[in-house]
Design a protein around this motif. Sequence first.
Motif, PDB file in Angstrom:
ATOM      1  N   ARG A  20      61.652  30.164  93.096  1.00  0.00           N
ATOM      2  CA  ARG A  20      61.722  29.116  92.556  1.00  0.00           C
ATOM      3  C   ARG A  20      63.444  28.591  92.747  1.00  0.00           C
ATOM      4  O   ARG A  20      64.336  29.056  92.141  1.00  0.00           O
ATOM      5  CB  ARG A  20      61.703  29.343  91.092  1.00  0.00           C
ATOM      6  CG  ARG A  20      60.450  29.953  90.693  1.00  0.00           C
ATOM      7  CD  ARG A  20      60.144  29.759  89.256  1.00  0.00           C
ATOM      8  NE  ARG A  20      60.634  30.869  88.711  1.00  0.00           N
ATOM      9  CZ  ARG A  20      60.255  32.226  88.815  1.00  0.00           C
ATOM     10  NH1 ARG A  20      59.004  32.493  89.128  1.00  0.00           N
ATOM     11  NH2 ARG A  20      61.050  33.325  88.127  1.00  0.00           N
ATOM     12  N   ILE A  21      63.448  27.519  93.587  1.00  0.00           N
ATOM     13  CA  ILE A  21      64.917  27.457  93.899  1.00  0.00           C
ATOM     14  C   ILE A  21      65.168  25.647  93.756  1.00  0.00           C
ATOM     15  O   ILE A  21      64.294  24.916  93.604  1.00  0.00           O
ATOM     16  CB  ILE A  21      65.193  27.453  95.424  1.00  0.00           C
ATOM     17  CG1 ILE A  21      63.973  26.517  96.294  1.00  0.00           C
ATOM     18  CG2 ILE A  21      64.873  28.687  95.897  1.00  0.00           C
ATOM     19  CD1 ILE A  21      64.234  26.597  97.665  1.00  0.00           C
ATOM     20  N   VAL A  22      66.551  25.281  93.618  1.00  0.00           N
ATOM     21  CA  VAL A  22      67.007  23.855  93.416  1.00  0.00           C
ATOM     22  C   VAL A  22      67.324  23.744  94.820  1.00  0.00           C
ATOM     23  O   VAL A  22      68.504  24.422  95.221  1.00  0.00           O
ATOM     24  CB  VAL A  22      68.062  23.803  92.304  1.00  0.00           C
ATOM     25  CG1 VAL A  22      68.520  22.527  92.323  1.00  0.00           C
ATOM     26  CG2 VAL A  22      67.124  24.210  91.022  1.00  0.00           C
ATOM     27  N   LEU A  23      66.719  22.927  95.563  1.00  0.00           N
ATOM     28  CA  LEU A  23      67.104  22.670  96.990  1.00  0.00           C
ATOM     29  C   LEU A  23      67.939  21.304  97.010  1.00  0.00           C
ATOM     30  O   LEU A  23      67.834  20.211  96.623  1.00  0.00           O
ATOM     31  CB  LEU A  23      65.984  22.291  97.941  1.00  0.00           C
ATOM     32  CG  LEU A  23      66.115  22.096  99.329  1.00  0.00           C
ATOM     33  CD1 LEU A  23      66.896  23.154 100.120  1.00  0.00           C
ATOM     34  CD2 LEU A  23      65.042  21.707 100.127  1.00  0.00           C
ATOM     35  N   ALA A  42      60.106  24.928  97.927  1.00  0.00           N
ATOM     36  CA  ALA A  42      60.660  24.402  96.640  1.00  0.00           C
ATOM     37  C   ALA A  42      59.669  23.645  95.731  1.00  0.00           C
ATOM     38  O   ALA A  42      59.759  23.802  94.561  1.00  0.00           O
ATOM     39  CB  ALA A  42      61.856  23.424  97.016  1.00  0.00           C
ATOM     40  N   GLY A  70      64.725  18.876  94.030  1.00  0.00           N
ATOM     41  CA  GLY A  70      66.133  18.866  94.846  1.00  0.00           C
ATOM     42  C   GLY A  70      66.669  17.551  95.016  1.00  0.00           C
ATOM     43  O   GLY A  70      66.153  16.353  94.609  1.00  0.00           O
ATOM     44  N   PRO A 115      64.405  21.666  87.496  1.00  0.00           N
ATOM     45  CA  PRO A 115      64.111  22.012  88.870  1.00  0.00           C
ATOM     46  C   PRO A 115      62.889  21.424  89.537  1.00  0.00           C
ATOM     47  O   PRO A 115      62.721  21.169  90.804  1.00  0.00           O
ATOM     48  CB  PRO A 115      64.181  23.279  88.918  1.00  0.00           C
ATOM     49  CG  PRO A 115      65.031  23.899  87.675  1.00  0.00           C
ATOM     50  CD  PRO A 115      64.508  22.809  86.636  1.00  0.00           C
TER      51      PRO A 115
END
Length: 694
Positions: free
Chosen positions: A173-176, A154, A30, A26
């Motif tokens: 904590r994101i996957v854009l 992100a 993204g 990650p």
Amino acid sequence: MRHYPFSAVVGSDDMRLALVLTTISPAIGGVLVRGEKGTAKSTTVRALAELLPAQQVVAGCRFGCDPAAIDNACPDGPHDVTDVTTTRPARLVELPVGATEDRVIGSLDLEQALGAGRVRYEPGLLADANRGLLYVDEVNLLHDHLVDLLLDAAAMGRNTVERDGVSISHAARIVLVGTMNPEEGELRPQLLDRFGLTVEVAAPRNPALRAEVVRRRLAYDLDPDGFAARYDEAQEATRTRLAEARELLDGVVLGERALLKIAEICAAFEVDGMRADIVTARAAAAHAAWNGRDRVVKDDLRAAARLALPHRRRRNPFDAPGLDEDLLERLLNDLDDDPDQPDPDPTPTPDDPKDPDHPQPPASPDDPSGRDEQEGQGQPSGPQETPEPGHQDRTDADDADTDAIDTGTAPRLALAAAGKPYRTRRLEARGVGTGDAGRRSRAITTQGRTVGAGLEGRTLHLPATIRAAAPYQAARGRSTGKLRLAAGDLRRTVSEGRESNLVLLVVDASGSMAARRRMEAVKTAVLSLLLDAYQRRDKIGLITFRGAEATLALPPTSSVDTAARRLDELPAGGRTPLAEGLAMAAEVLRRERIRDPRRRPLLVVVTDGRATAGAEALPRATRVAGHLASYDAVVVDCETGRFRLGLAAGLAATMGADLVGLGEIGRDEVSAAGRTIVDTVKDRLSTDPRRKAA
């Protein structure tokens, strides 16, 4: 009903690889998927979520905290190891284009904060997507400030809300993943750079592949569960491979030679900044882990560069993203399959181009063989054009400032190229609008300086809120203590800033515009206006007229690069159907007012004012121009030469438009003219005998 399986997607190998790599790592930042409509962009992204492993979360935590990595700053905390945990599937959160800032980052309950003195935070979509995927379809249509918020979250892994004197922070904590259709407008280069990887997708041209796509889609629509069940084994194999790659990632070795080659590739492609190098290194390591390797090899570098660099080579909105594959291969040619294997020559010399301690610069893309610059110096590298018999260069005096005459033959068409665009003066609509935030005309928007208070707005206007609540305190039973508020008391700030507009360009491409090489200057000016519209976040439309008709070369859109291509292909010649061009402009503006009534139009007519096509051409054009008087407009007068008819000035007067000369479009030209006037006045004052006597 089950989603379409990731393993059943036909083609789109680059898109699937990019999604897999950013899922493994990650930190890559993204994925942006660019492609024409109907290429399974959304289907593939939604299918990816089913491959992600289930997650352990703290029970009751609205932010999905990981019990193995407690977030001490969690607003629902503090948590500890004794908290009850539960399992949930990995999340895919979709962000709609019309989402507000409060819905994205979360908001504060102002009634609780002001009335009861308690801070209550309502989580947004970033909290919902923590430790999962955040999917933004049509990300290019999202407001720029929202895209900035998403990319910051992100990159930092946290979302921080600073509003109304209260600060809240939580993990994000994101996957854009963003998808877009370039025909509907581009993202700014600064925002493009923030996406780790980008990929271009297009429908397959192979009839067999297209038939297979249709066959699978029809089968899925008839029986979604049965179709998905046929791919359970392939799905499980992919899920297992993803989990193993995640475990292997931390042990992947990126050797010195591989790292040096990444820097060399990024320098050769002239990308800005260092983000490209970092992302390429992370993507290469993820690609190695995906293929079960513990060391980055040549194939990993190639795959990472193809995904991490194309969108970072754009220098202006008219550049198309892309990568020179031949140059990439030349840069990789001097590497073995494993770049960090010991050199077979144990004693390399300093002059050896393969010596890792003395790296050589890459060959120029214009000279792949690396030949000496002196070789063939002064000799042309390609075939030379031979002038036709009787040919001579045309001068400005040779061109006639007239339209083509009907002689029974087709008129000669000229195809002029635009020059380098320049900064233009700001053309803006009159008054104050209420459109979307931009950078052109004055408007009441969500951003800008505070000019008052109202029921709608982005932030709380505290003095106005207190004034609204004060008359009702006795009726609400307050004698002492805290202020008692109701929902109807809340007042928001009203801000005045700038809005984006619809800039409709109506360009005269007749024979009179082709004369004296005028079309080159016209195209340069229009290209400069397109660049200005892009920078000010406007929508763009392009109408051209010549011969006997007008053409809507580009319906209103945000894609200025498409407008630039249509402009570059625009020929000039023939008669001047001015009335037809203005009539088409009126129809386009009428339709756009129905479609988007809040967006104010700005009509820009680029012409010398002549009308020669059809009977009573000029009176017809005058009548149509009168119907456009209700719109804000600018007439760019392209007439040049010593003797002028002044027809553009008459057209501007009829339309109630501002009149600007072609040479006055550029901001630098206007500034230079102003400086000349000031200097002239100063010279006259300095030589005035009365001023000297005084």
